[in-house]
Design an enzyme around this catalytic site. Structure first.
Site, PDB file in Angstrom:
ATOM      1  N   ASN A   1      -0.609  -5.617   4.681  1.00 39.47           N
ATOM      2  CA  ASN A   1      -0.175  -4.452   3.912  1.00 39.47           C
ATOM      3  C   ASN A   1       1.169  -4.821   3.290  1.00 39.47           C
ATOM      4  OD1 ASN A   1       0.691  -2.013   2.925  1.00 39.47           O
ATOM      5  ND2 ASN A   1       0.988  -1.029   4.924  1.00 39.47           N
TER       6      ASN A   1
ATOM      7  N   LYS B   1       2.915  -3.264   1.241  1.00 38.73           N
ATOM      8  CA  LYS B   1       3.783  -2.107   0.938  1.00 38.73           C
ATOM      9  C   LYS B   1       4.369  -2.288  -0.465  1.00 38.73           C
ATOM     10  CE  LYS B   1       4.464  -1.448   5.819  1.00 38.73           C
ATOM     11  NZ  LYS B   1       5.225  -0.863   6.884  1.00 38.73           N
TER      12      LYS B   1
ATOM     13  N   GLU C   1      -1.410   2.718  14.501  1.00 38.35           N
ATOM     14  CA  GLU C   1      -0.063   2.249  14.163  1.00 38.35           C
ATOM     15  C   GLU C   1       0.975   3.211  14.743  1.00 38.35           C
ATOM     16  OE1 GLU C   1      -0.148  -0.589  10.596  1.00 38.35           O
ATOM     17  OE2 GLU C   1       0.269   1.401   9.850  1.00 38.35           O
TER      18      GLU C   1
ATOM     19  N   GLY D   1       7.667  -1.660  11.366  1.00 39.87           N
ATOM     20  CA  GLY D   1       8.863  -2.194  10.704  1.00 39.87           C
ATOM     21  C   GLY D   1      10.102  -2.202  11.585  1.00 39.87           C
TER      22      GLY D   1
ATOM     23  N   GLU E   1       3.785   6.103   6.326  1.00 40.32           N
ATOM     24  CA  GLU E   1       4.803   6.218   5.270  1.00 40.32           C
ATOM     25  C   GLU E   1       4.341   7.198   4.186  1.00 40.32           C
ATOM     26  OE1 GLU E   1       5.233   1.998   4.641  1.00 40.32           O
ATOM     27  OE2 GLU E   1       6.166   1.841   6.614  1.00 40.32           O
TER      28      GLU E   1
ATOM     29  N   HIS F   1      -1.502   6.263   5.764  1.00 37.23           N
ATOM     30  CA  HIS F   1      -0.417   5.461   6.357  1.00 37.23           C
ATOM     31  C   HIS F   1       0.751   6.383   6.685  1.00 37.23           C
ATOM     32  CE1 HIS F   1       2.789   2.577   6.901  1.00 37.23           C
ATOM     33  NE2 HIS F   1       1.850   1.659   7.090  1.00 37.23           N
TER      34      HIS F   1
ATOM     35  N   SER G   1       4.626  -4.135  13.701  1.00 38.21           N
ATOM     36  CA  SER G   1       5.370  -5.342  14.081  1.00 38.21           C
ATOM     37  C   SER G   1       4.490  -6.415  14.719  1.00 38.21           C
ATOM     38  CB  SER G   1       6.553  -4.992  14.988  1.00 38.21           C
ATOM     39  OG  SER G   1       7.426  -4.091  14.338  1.00 38.21           O
TER      40      SER G   1
END
Ligand code: PGA
Length: 261
Positions: free
Chosen positions: A13, A15, A171, A177, A101, A99, A217
């Protein structure tokens, strides 16, 4: 639960990283590093503007291509949005939905995620449905309830046959991250829980076929341990997927997993 029913899947991904002009070099580097053995499917979910360059660069490789988000709407007056039909017209195989985010920055709710999943499935694109708890939810022992809710809500209105073709990515938000990975046992517990939620809703045959990824991560050092877990079928990889050497090592870790299965 037996892994022989599922093929491993490693998805990058990117991003909001990678310029269209950088894609060719990335794919050339990755191609030279890929293991010969095809022990998993691989894909990259790229920013929309990098997708045409990725399609060109990956033409004669086994790299699957995906987007990172999609509009829930079919078409029309939605400035800035991209429909599932547009992604399908490009021949994309995957698209991330829900996701954390997007949930956070676009205020996306579970029913919005469901609409996106339905739109993707209707266009024959495999949704990679992301679910995960915050650190506070984990500390209050709300993780399992939260995950059950997110999985059921995202898949609402789909038939068993449609769910079978979806990918679910666990996730934990506190691991994305942050460099703080869930332990293999923590990730396995939740991936197993996701499979049991699917089993209750759609039956054992569908549950054992659904591909469940871990993301947060994941890197070349921890991938093998995570991928060795019985309910973790692959990874959704953010920052480590931006470096071809690191991404290739994670892909190679699926071979070790197979050797020990
Ligand atoms: P990360 O991101 O690997 O950089 O933690 C994973 C993701 O958000 O999909």
């Amino acid at each position: 639960m037996n892994k022989k029913y599922r093929k491993a899947l490693i998805v990058g991904n990117w991003k909001m990283n990678m310029l269209p002009s950088e894609v060719k070099g990335y794919v050339a580097a990755l191609r030279g590093l890929l293991p010969r053995q095809k022990t998993c499917d691989i894909a990259v979910c790229a920013p929309y503007v990098a997708i045409p360059a990725l399609i060109r660069a990956a033409r004669d490789t086994r790299l699957g291509i995906g987007a990172q988000d999609v509009s829930a709407h079919e078409g029309g007056a939605y400035t800035g949005e991209v429909s599932a039909a547009m992604l399908s017209d490009l021949g994309l195989k995957y698209c991330i939905a829900g996701h954390s985010e997007c949930r956070r920055y676009h205020n996306e709710r579970s029913h919005n995620v469901n609409e996106k999943v339905v739109a993707l499935v209707n266009e024959g694109i495999t949704p990679i449905v992301c679910v995960g708890e915050t650190e506070i939810e984990r500390s209050r022992s709300l993780t399992l309830d939260h995950i059950s809710y997110q999985v059921k809500a995202a898949l609402a209105d789909l038939t068993g046959a449609q769910v079978r073709r979806c990918v679910i990515a666990y996730e934990p938000i506190w691991a994305i991250g942050t460099g703080k990975t869930a332990t293999a046992e923590q990730a396995q517990e939740i991936c197993c829980h996701i499979r049991s939620v699917i089993r209750k809703e759609y039956g054992a045959r569908i549950a054992r076929a659904v591909c469940i990824l871990y993301g947060g991560s994941m890197n070349a050092d921890n991938a093998a341990e995570l991928l060795a877990m019985p309910d973790i079928d692959g990874g959704l990889i953010g920052s480590a997927s931006l470096r071809p050497e690191e991404f290739a090592k994670i892909i190679a870790a699926t071979a070790q997993e197979e050797a020990t299965a």
